[in-house]
Design an enzyme around this catalytic site. Structure first.
Site, PDB file in Angstrom:
ATOM      1  N   ARG A   1      -3.982  -6.319  12.384  1.00 16.77           N
ATOM      2  CA  ARG A   1      -2.731  -5.570  12.467  1.00 16.77           C
ATOM      3  C   ARG A   1      -2.716  -4.842  13.801  1.00 16.77           C
ATOM      4  NH1 ARG A   1      -1.768  -0.948   8.103  1.00 16.77           N
ATOM      5  NH2 ARG A   1      -3.884  -0.440   8.728  1.00 16.77           N
TER       6      ARG A   1
ATOM      7  N   LYS B   1       3.442   9.033   7.940  1.00 11.54           N
ATOM      8  CA  LYS B   1       2.581   8.896   9.129  1.00 11.54           C
ATOM      9  C   LYS B   1       3.297   9.144  10.461  1.00 11.54           C
ATOM     10  CE  LYS B   1      -0.203   5.173   7.119  1.00 11.54           C
ATOM     11  NZ  LYS B   1      -1.589   5.536   7.409  1.00 11.54           N
TER      12      LYS B   1
ATOM     13  N   GLN C   1       4.979   3.613   7.716  1.00  7.70           N
ATOM     14  CA  GLN C   1       4.618   3.017   9.007  1.00  7.70           C
ATOM     15  C   GLN C   1       5.833   2.559   9.791  1.00  7.70           C
ATOM     16  OE1 GLN C   1       1.365   0.292   9.060  1.00  7.70           O
ATOM     17  NE2 GLN C   1       0.275   1.315   7.415  1.00  7.70           N
TER      18      GLN C   1
ATOM     19  N   TRP D   1       0.860  -1.200   0.000  1.00  6.83           N
ATOM     20  CA  TRP D   1       0.000   0.000   0.000  1.00  6.83           C
ATOM     21  C   TRP D   1       0.884   1.232   0.000  1.00  6.83           C
ATOM     22  CZ3 TRP D   1      -5.133   0.192  -0.672  1.00  6.83           C
ATOM     23  CH2 TRP D   1      -5.765   1.433  -0.505  1.00  6.83           C
TER      24      TRP D   1
ATOM     25  N   GLU E   1       7.626  -1.494   0.941  1.00  9.22           N
ATOM     26  CA  GLU E   1       7.627  -1.230   2.386  1.00  9.22           C
ATOM     27  C   GLU E   1       8.586  -2.238   3.040  1.00  9.22           C
ATOM     28  OE1 GLU E   1       3.310  -1.295   3.872  1.00  9.22           O
ATOM     29  OE2 GLU E   1       3.170  -1.921   1.792  1.00  9.22           O
TER      30      GLU E   1
ATOM     31  N   ASP F   1       9.391   2.833   1.175  1.00  3.15           N
ATOM     32  CA  ASP F   1       8.280   3.598   1.744  1.00  3.15           C
ATOM     33  C   ASP F   1       8.188   3.238   3.225  1.00  3.15           C
ATOM     34  OD1 ASP F   1       5.852   4.514   2.620  1.00  3.15           O
ATOM     35  OD2 ASP F   1       4.653   3.590   1.036  1.00  3.15           O
TER      36      ASP F   1
END
Ligand SMILES: Cc1ncc(COP(=O)(O)O)c(C=O)c1O
Length: 437
Positions: free
Chosen positions: A399, A264, A238, A130, A202, A235
């Site tokens: 999660r 984030k 998170q 994502w 990610e 990326d």
């Protein structure tokens, strides 16, 4: 059931939580009815230092007293200081920064830089990944959300995710040996029109179900990119700023990306993101006319907050704490796994942890109905977790990403809620009900 609160809202997802929030502090949110809920998602995985940390409040207040927003060509001290601070945290090759607002925007900048620098346009994303909902990033969002919006960007290609529990090429069982990476690149070679630009990934695939690539994955990926003149974009929306028990995920994989995006976890709940790259890529793109003028690219307020978030992470030792508390959470979940046959897999790094429910451990059939029921009941009992809804229709994976400031006592509260909920829900559901409809 009709929800009166939806009257004036565009419904952007599958419904809203059945309560309205009044306030939040640390790892807890409080509803307008006075219920306290343990937030195991750190808001939208942003509030790593806890909700409403006084450090953030002070930074916002100082900006309110000084300056909030500026024209994009005007620089301010918080913007300059945050750029310098970010560069000080990463390897020397990543020495140029642009500050933007969201993770999708930071990735969009990364893709625009990569395309302009290489002069190519084919971008590879991992399945189950994502990266945001802007057109470029969304085209390599392979965890879903494509249907209904027309064509993807030309040149969007997929690499199978190293999902060891459910190997995408039906090769490994439990431990990934990177065959998916080799097989994926064979396919990419054959699909490419000769314009391979970049891979975006990610360090731990979060929205796709907390997929932790094996230790050598990114070094092998790096080599495959280099052989083709492709850039590696990581990326860390998170994973950046401590969540995995290291300041950045790439440190754990001993690899340095060409372009890094963070978002984030940098803003701690305020919209702030950044893209970092080398001076070589930056000056090449500048000479070619690179432009990314947006409304908030030079805003002092979010930059001041980013500095405050980094200060808090360092002062409170939250990187090391994420490592320790993450191990504790994994250990406690593995104890639960021994008691509940339906917990098929527990996996994660630091405080980014996944729990996958199955009908039984032999068939590993996703227990979707159980997942939904457990999620709803945990919430009713005061624990908010994310069901990963984007894994190709599966609803059986949770999660967990609590604030890095979570205590062991708070983890124990969450474990007790999950344990009691599983017992109660399993008792009330017949075996047939566990099968996905
Ligand atoms: C890894 C990753 N990258 C990018 C994004 C997009 O960030 P944003 O929603 O801030 O645009 C997300 C959002 O969930 C994400 O998880």
């Amino acid at each position: 059931m009709h929800d009166e609160r939806e009257r004036f809202l565009i419904r952007y997802s599958r419904g809203f939580a059945p309560f309205t929030v009044a306030r939040a502090s640390g790892a807890w949110i409080e509803t307008t009815d006075g219920q306290r809920i343990l937030d195991f998602t750190s808001g939208q995985i942003c509030s790593t230092i806890g909700h409403n940390h006084p450090g953030i409040a002070a930074a916002v207040q100082q900006s309110l007293d000084e300056v909030i927003h500026l024209n994009s060509w005007m620089l301010s001290e918080p913007v300059l200081a945050l750029a310098e601070r970010l560069v000080s945290l990463v390897p020397a090759s990543l020495n140029k920064v642009i500050l933007v607002n969201t993770g999708g925007e930071a990735n969009e900048v990364a893709l625009r830089l990569a395309k302009m620098h290489t002069g190519r346009f084919e971008v590879v994303g991992l399945t189950r990944s994502w990266h945001g909902l802007q057109a470029g990033a969304a085209s390599v969002n392979l965890a879903g959300g494509h249907a209904g919006y027309g064509p993807l960007m030309p040149g969007s290609l997929a690499l199978p995710a190293p999902y060891a529990y459910r190997c995408p090429i039906r090769h490994c069982n439990g431990t990934c040996d990177c065959s998916c990476l080799e097989a994926g690149f064979d396919m990419i070679n054959q699909q490419s029109v000769g314009s391979l630009c970049a891979v975006i990934a990610e360090p731990v695939l979060s929205a796709g179900g907390i997929i932790v690539p094996p230790p050598d994955y990114f070094q092998r990926l790096r080599k495959l990119c280099q052989e083709r003149g492709m850039l590696l974009i990581l990326d860390e929306a998170q994973t950046g700023f401590g969540r995995l028990g290291a300041m950045f995920g790439f440190e754990l994989y001993e690899v340095v990306p060409d372009i890094l995006s963070v978002s984030k976890t940098l803003g701690g709940g305020i919209p702030l993101a950044a893209t970092l790259t080398s001076s070589e890529i930056e000056s090449d793109c500048y000479n070619k006319g690179f432009m990314h003028v947006t409304s908030h690219v030079a805003d002092p307020l979010p930059a001041a907050v980013g500095l405050a978030v980094i200060n808090v992470i360092e002062e409170e030792g939250l990187v090391e704490q994420a490592r320790q508390r993450g191990n504790y959470l994994l250990e406690r979940l593995r104890e639960l796994q021994q008691r509940h046959e339906q917990i098929g897999d527990v996996r994660g790094k630091g405080l980014l942890v996944g729990l996958e429910l199955v009908e039984d451990r032999t068939t590993k059939k996703p227990a979707d109905a159980l997942g939904v029921a457990v999620g709803d009941e945990c919430l009713r009992r005061g624990l908010s977790m994310n069901i990963v809804r984007s894994t190709g229709g599966m609803l059986n994976c949770f999660r967990m990403a609590p604030p890095l400031s979570i205590t062991e006592d708070e983890i124990d509260i969450a474990i007790d809620i999950i344990d009691e909920t599983l017992k109660a829900v399993l008792a009330s559901l017949s075996r047939l009900d566990l099968v996905a409809e």
